[in-house]
Motif scaffolding. Structure first.
Motif, PDB file in Angstrom:
ATOM      1  N   ARG A  20       0.906  -0.953  -0.148  1.00 28.69           N
ATOM      2  CA  ARG A  20      -0.053  -0.142   0.083  1.00 28.69           C
ATOM      3  C   ARG A  20       0.890   1.367  -0.055  1.00 28.69           C
ATOM      4  O   ARG A  20       2.099   1.222   0.726  1.00 28.69           O
ATOM      5  N   ILE A  24       3.358   1.932   6.426  1.00 29.31           N
ATOM      6  CA  ILE A  24       4.845   1.692   6.964  1.00 29.31           C
ATOM      7  C   ILE A  24       5.603   0.789   6.308  1.00 29.31           C
ATOM      8  O   ILE A  24       6.961   0.950   6.136  1.00 29.31           O
ATOM      9  N   THR A  44      -0.865  -9.121   0.160  1.00 29.77           N
ATOM     10  CA  THR A  44      -2.220 -10.132  -0.070  1.00 29.77           C
ATOM     11  C   THR A  44      -3.141  -9.724  -1.066  1.00 29.77           C
ATOM     12  O   THR A  44      -3.368  -8.387  -1.115  1.00 29.77           O
ATOM     13  N   GLN A  56      -7.470  -7.320   3.263  1.00 29.03           N
ATOM     14  CA  GLN A  56      -6.540  -7.986   2.410  1.00 29.03           C
ATOM     15  C   GLN A  56      -6.284  -7.764   0.883  1.00 29.03           C
ATOM     16  O   GLN A  56      -5.290  -7.340   0.311  1.00 29.03           O
ATOM     17  N   GLY A  59      -4.220  -4.635   0.352  1.00 21.69           N
ATOM     18  CA  GLY A  59      -2.902  -5.097   0.534  1.00 21.69           C
ATOM     19  C   GLY A  59      -1.941  -5.197  -0.651  1.00 21.69           C
ATOM     20  O   GLY A  59      -0.968  -5.277  -0.600  1.00 21.69           O
ATOM     21  N   ASP A  83       0.458 -14.610   1.813  1.00 23.39           N
ATOM     22  CA  ASP A  83      -0.390 -14.324   3.079  1.00 23.39           C
ATOM     23  C   ASP A  83       0.286 -14.984   3.963  1.00 23.39           C
ATOM     24  O   ASP A  83       0.776 -16.257   4.113  1.00 23.39           O
ATOM     25  N   VAL A  84       0.945 -14.260   5.016  1.00 30.58           N
ATOM     26  CA  VAL A  84       1.869 -14.608   5.934  1.00 30.58           C
ATOM     27  C   VAL A  84       1.369 -15.701   6.926  1.00 30.58           C
ATOM     28  O   VAL A  84       2.288 -16.270   7.564  1.00 30.58           O
ATOM     29  N   ASN A 110       6.149  -7.054   8.820  1.00 28.01           N
ATOM     30  CA  ASN A 110       5.311  -6.041   9.041  1.00 28.01           C
ATOM     31  C   ASN A 110       3.923  -6.204   8.836  1.00 28.01           C
ATOM     32  O   ASN A 110       3.192  -5.347   9.315  1.00 28.01           O
ATOM     33  N   ALA A 112       0.269  -6.992   9.168  1.00 25.15           N
ATOM     34  CA  ALA A 112      -0.584  -7.156  10.259  1.00 25.15           C
ATOM     35  C   ALA A 112      -2.146  -6.786   9.910  1.00 25.15           C
ATOM     36  O   ALA A 112      -2.288  -6.029   9.060  1.00 25.15           O
ATOM     37  N   TYR A 179      -5.751  -7.266  18.978  1.00 23.72           N
ATOM     38  CA  TYR A 179      -4.421  -6.512  18.340  1.00 23.72           C
ATOM     39  C   TYR A 179      -3.375  -6.671  19.684  1.00 23.72           C
ATOM     40  O   TYR A 179      -2.328  -6.898  19.171  1.00 23.72           O
ATOM     41  N   LYS A 183       0.442  -7.998  19.302  1.00 27.36           N
ATOM     42  CA  LYS A 183       1.855  -7.422  19.107  1.00 27.36           C
ATOM     43  C   LYS A 183       2.579  -7.622  20.670  1.00 27.36           C
ATOM     44  O   LYS A 183       3.647  -7.712  20.371  1.00 27.36           O
ATOM     45  N   PRO A 209       5.928   0.954  16.878  1.00 22.99           N
ATOM     46  CA  PRO A 209       5.406   2.304  16.572  1.00 22.99           C
ATOM     47  C   PRO A 209       4.250   2.906  17.563  1.00 22.99           C
ATOM     48  O   PRO A 209       3.418   1.854  17.958  1.00 22.99           O
ATOM     49  N   GLY A 210       4.201   3.939  17.670  1.00 25.65           N
ATOM     50  CA  GLY A 210       2.942   4.823  17.990  1.00 25.65           C
ATOM     51  C   GLY A 210       2.115   5.322  16.990  1.00 25.65           C
ATOM     52  O   GLY A 210       2.229   4.621  15.917  1.00 25.65           O
ATOM     53  N   THR A 212       0.932   6.226  14.005  1.00 25.10           N
ATOM     54  CA  THR A 212       1.671   6.747  12.501  1.00 25.10           C
ATOM     55  C   THR A 212       0.685   6.997  11.681  1.00 25.10           C
ATOM     56  O   THR A 212      -0.452   6.165  11.359  1.00 25.10           O
ATOM     57  N   THR A 214      -0.937   6.567   8.635  1.00 28.62           N
ATOM     58  CA  THR A 214      -0.950   5.706   7.374  1.00 28.62           C
ATOM     59  C   THR A 214      -2.403   5.621   6.942  1.00 28.62           C
ATOM     60  O   THR A 214      -3.322   6.082   7.582  1.00 28.62           O
ATOM     61  N   ARG A 216      -4.511   3.632   7.557  1.00 26.95           N
ATOM     62  CA  ARG A 216      -5.224   2.998   8.808  1.00 26.95           C
ATOM     63  C   ARG A 216      -5.958   4.124   9.536  1.00 26.95           C
ATOM     64  O   ARG A 216      -6.985   4.147  10.291  1.00 26.95           O
TER      65      ARG A 216
HETATM   66  N1  LIG Z   1      -0.382   3.127  11.585  1.00 27.67           N
HETATM   67  C1  LIG Z   1      -0.132   3.071  12.975  1.00 27.67           C
HETATM   68  O1  LIG Z   1      -0.634   3.849  13.743  1.00 27.67           O
HETATM   69  C2  LIG Z   1       0.658   1.776  13.581  1.00 27.67           C
HETATM   70  C3  LIG Z   1       1.142   1.872  15.024  1.00 27.67           C
HETATM   71  C4  LIG Z   1       1.609   0.826  15.595  1.00 27.67           C
HETATM   72  C5  LIG Z   1       2.178  -0.167  14.808  1.00 27.67           C
HETATM   73  N2  LIG Z   1       1.600  -0.335  13.703  1.00 27.67           N
HETATM   74  C6  LIG Z   1       2.039  -1.578  13.092  1.00 27.67           C
HETATM   75  O2  LIG Z   1       2.544  -1.274  11.554  1.00 27.67           O
HETATM   76  C7  LIG Z   1       2.556  -2.188  10.741  1.00 27.67           C
HETATM   77  C8  LIG Z   1       2.153  -1.262   9.529  1.00 27.67           C
HETATM   78  O3  LIG Z   1       0.958  -0.812   9.673  1.00 27.67           O
HETATM   79  P1  LIG Z   1       0.071   0.280   8.600  1.00 27.67           P
HETATM   80  O4  LIG Z   1      -0.365   1.242   9.500  1.00 27.67           O
HETATM   81  O5  LIG Z   1       1.260   0.467   7.457  1.00 27.67           O
HETATM   82  O6  LIG Z   1      -1.041  -0.545   8.049  1.00 27.67           O
HETATM   83  P2  LIG Z   1      -1.376  -1.124   6.776  1.00 27.67           P
HETATM   84  O7  LIG Z   1      -2.626  -1.877   6.937  1.00 27.67           O
HETATM   85  O8  LIG Z   1      -1.068  -0.454   5.366  1.00 27.67           O
HETATM   86  O9  LIG Z   1      -0.203  -2.216   6.849  1.00 27.67           O
HETATM   87  C9  LIG Z   1      -0.321  -3.827   7.074  1.00 27.67           C
HETATM   88  C10 LIG Z   1      -0.210  -4.552   5.991  1.00 27.67           C
HETATM   89  O10 LIG Z   1      -0.384  -5.965   6.099  1.00 27.67           O
HETATM   90  C11 LIG Z   1      -1.203  -6.426   5.090  1.00 27.67           C
HETATM   91  N3  LIG Z   1      -1.657  -7.865   5.438  1.00 27.67           N
HETATM   92  C12 LIG Z   1      -2.907  -8.125   6.155  1.00 27.67           C
HETATM   93  N4  LIG Z   1      -3.031  -9.201   6.345  1.00 27.67           N
HETATM   94  C13 LIG Z   1      -1.903  -9.829   5.701  1.00 27.67           C
HETATM   95  C14 LIG Z   1      -1.627 -11.254   5.597  1.00 27.67           C
HETATM   96  N5  LIG Z   1      -2.138 -12.214   5.962  1.00 27.67           N
HETATM   97  N6  LIG Z   1      -0.576 -11.540   4.832  1.00 27.67           N
HETATM   98  C15 LIG Z   1       0.092 -10.331   4.401  1.00 27.67           C
HETATM   99  N7  LIG Z   1      -0.054  -9.298   4.421  1.00 27.67           N
HETATM  100  C16 LIG Z   1      -1.152  -8.962   5.037  1.00 27.67           C
HETATM  101  C17 LIG Z   1      -2.218  -5.529   4.738  1.00 27.67           C
HETATM  102  O11 LIG Z   1      -2.841  -5.828   3.446  1.00 27.67           O
HETATM  103  C18 LIG Z   1      -1.452  -4.229   4.664  1.00 27.67           C
HETATM  104  O12 LIG Z   1      -1.131  -4.060   3.462  1.00 27.67           O
HETATM  105  C19 LIG Z   1       1.639  -3.158  11.259  1.00 27.67           C
HETATM  106  O13 LIG Z   1       2.408  -4.136  11.749  1.00 27.67           O
HETATM  107  C20 LIG Z   1       0.947  -2.326  12.565  1.00 27.67           C
HETATM  108  O14 LIG Z   1       0.392  -3.042  13.171  1.00 27.67           O
HETATM  109  C21 LIG Z   1       0.956   0.626  12.717  1.00 27.67           C
END
Ligand SMILES: NC(=O)c1ccc[n+]([C@@H]2O[C@H](COP(=O)([O-])OP(=O)(O)OC[C@H]3O[C@@H](n4cnc5c(N)ncnc54)[C@H](O)[C@@H]3O)[C@@H](O)[C@H]2O)c1
Ligand SMILES: O=C(O)C(=O)C[C@H](O)[C@H](O)CO
Length: 274
Positions: A20, A24, A44, A56, A59, A83-84, A110, A112, A179, A183, A209-210, A212, A214, A216
């Motif tokens: 995406r 992150i 995914t 998904q 993603g 798909d992880v 990464n 999630a 969640y 984590k 991360p806190g 961030t 994105t 989300r």
């Molecule tokens: N954005 C925030 O505020 C924040 C804060 C703390 C931690 N995080 C963590 O940072 C990471 C990235 O988050 P983000 O904010 O960029 O959001 P995001 O949703 O863009 O990133 C997560 C990615 O994982 C992919 N995904 C979901 N299920 C999957 C699977 N089964 N197999 C493979 N990929 C899969 C999603 O499609 C997505 O592209 C995550 O681990 C999230 O928990 C984010």
């Protein structure tokens, strides 16, 4: 004096969940490429659990654009649907990485998901939602770590595994049980594997991360949001994906050679030492 991050030129990094644009994972893929890595970008294209949302599918949407950004920096990019939480898919990802790019040095777990478990108290939480969040966030990190660590051990040149956890894994909130538990589990897995793999010069760290900025965060109403930021973030703003990516590049580099088993908060000062 400038401290230059070294040791990443010509290395191969795998970043999961990087398909995406406003994410992150994408920022980490691009910053690792800028530091000299060829990058495997995974996303995914389907939801194996059939969960009714587009999390998904989305993603995968931008994966080719992220790959182009990596190539524009002069590095090789390999976009892969994976798909992880699927053991076979993860083994295939490892095989394709080694076949097409020749080696692995850095693994960033990464990927999630949280939907289904967001803002739902435990008494109302569906088992399917709990299982889905745990399967992607914790089982997925385990499957990736197991597969790639086995390869790193045989490759015999050390390596860096970086697990993207969250401050939510240290500060569990109401309505985030699945969640937050996933984590916290990622942090525990980080600790165990750092202890097991150190003798192979494989370092394992988590970044927490806190909030961030994105995709989300798109559904946060600005009023609630401003109040949250003012009450919780000493630096007065949310973070950018690039600011999280800088921490990942440092942990991947030679300059972090003596850092392992840590869960590093990158959160604008939201969690402080006690
Ligand atoms: N954005 C925030 O505020 C924040 C804060 C703390 C931690 N995080 C963590 O940072 C990471 C990235 O988050 P983000 O904010 O960029 O959001 P995001 O949703 O863009 O990133 C997560 C990615 O994982 C992919 N995904 C979901 N299920 C999957 C699977 N089964 N197999 C493979 N990929 C899969 C999603 O499609 C997505 O592209 C995550 O681990 C999230 O928990 C984010
Ligand atoms: O992990 C996330 O998606 C976060 O946004 C982290 C939050 O800031 C944390 O869970 C708040 O307690």
């Amino acid at each position: 004096m400038t401290v230059e991050l070294t040791g990443l030129d010509g290395k191969v990094a795998v970043v999961t969940g990087a398909g995406r644009m406003r994410s992150i994972g994408r920022a980490i893929a691009v910053e690792l490429a800028r530091a000299g890595c060829d990058v495997v970008i995974t996303g995914t294209g389907r939801d194996p659990s059939g969960y009714p949302d587009d999390e998904q599918a989305a993603g995968w949407r931008d994966i080719d654009s992220v790959a182009e950004e990596v190539r524009a920096l002069g590095r090789r990019a390999l976009p892969v649907v994976c798909d992880v939480s699927d053991e076979v898919a993860v083994e295939d990802l490892l095989a394709r990485t080694v076949d097409e790019l020749g080696r692995v040095d850095v693994v960033v777990n990464n990927a999630a998901a949280s939907r289904g478990g967001d803002r739902v108290p435990v008494v109302d939480l569906e088992v399917e939602a709990w299982d889905r969040v745990l399967a992607i966030n914790l089982r997925g990190t385990f499957l990736m770590t197991r597969a790639f660590a086995r390869h790193l051990v045989v490759q015999g040149e050390g390596g860096s595994i970086i697990n993207i956890s969250s401050i939510g894994g240290k500060l569990s909130g109401a309505g985030t049980a699945a969640y937050s538990a996933s984590k916290a589990g990622v942090q525990s897995l980080t600790s165990s594997t750092a202890k097991e793999l150190g003798k192979h010069r494989i370092r394992v760290n988590a970044i927490c991360p806190g909030v961030t900025e994105t995709g989300r965060l798109d559904d946060q109403s600005s009023e609630t949001w401003q109040a949250y930021v003012a009450a919780n973030l000493p630096l007065g703003r949310v973070g950018t994906p690039q600011e999280v990516a800088y921490a990942a590049v440092f942990l991947a580099s030679d300059q972090a050679a003596w850092v392992s088993g840590q869960a590093w908060n990158v959160d604008g000062g939201q969690l402080t030492v006690r």
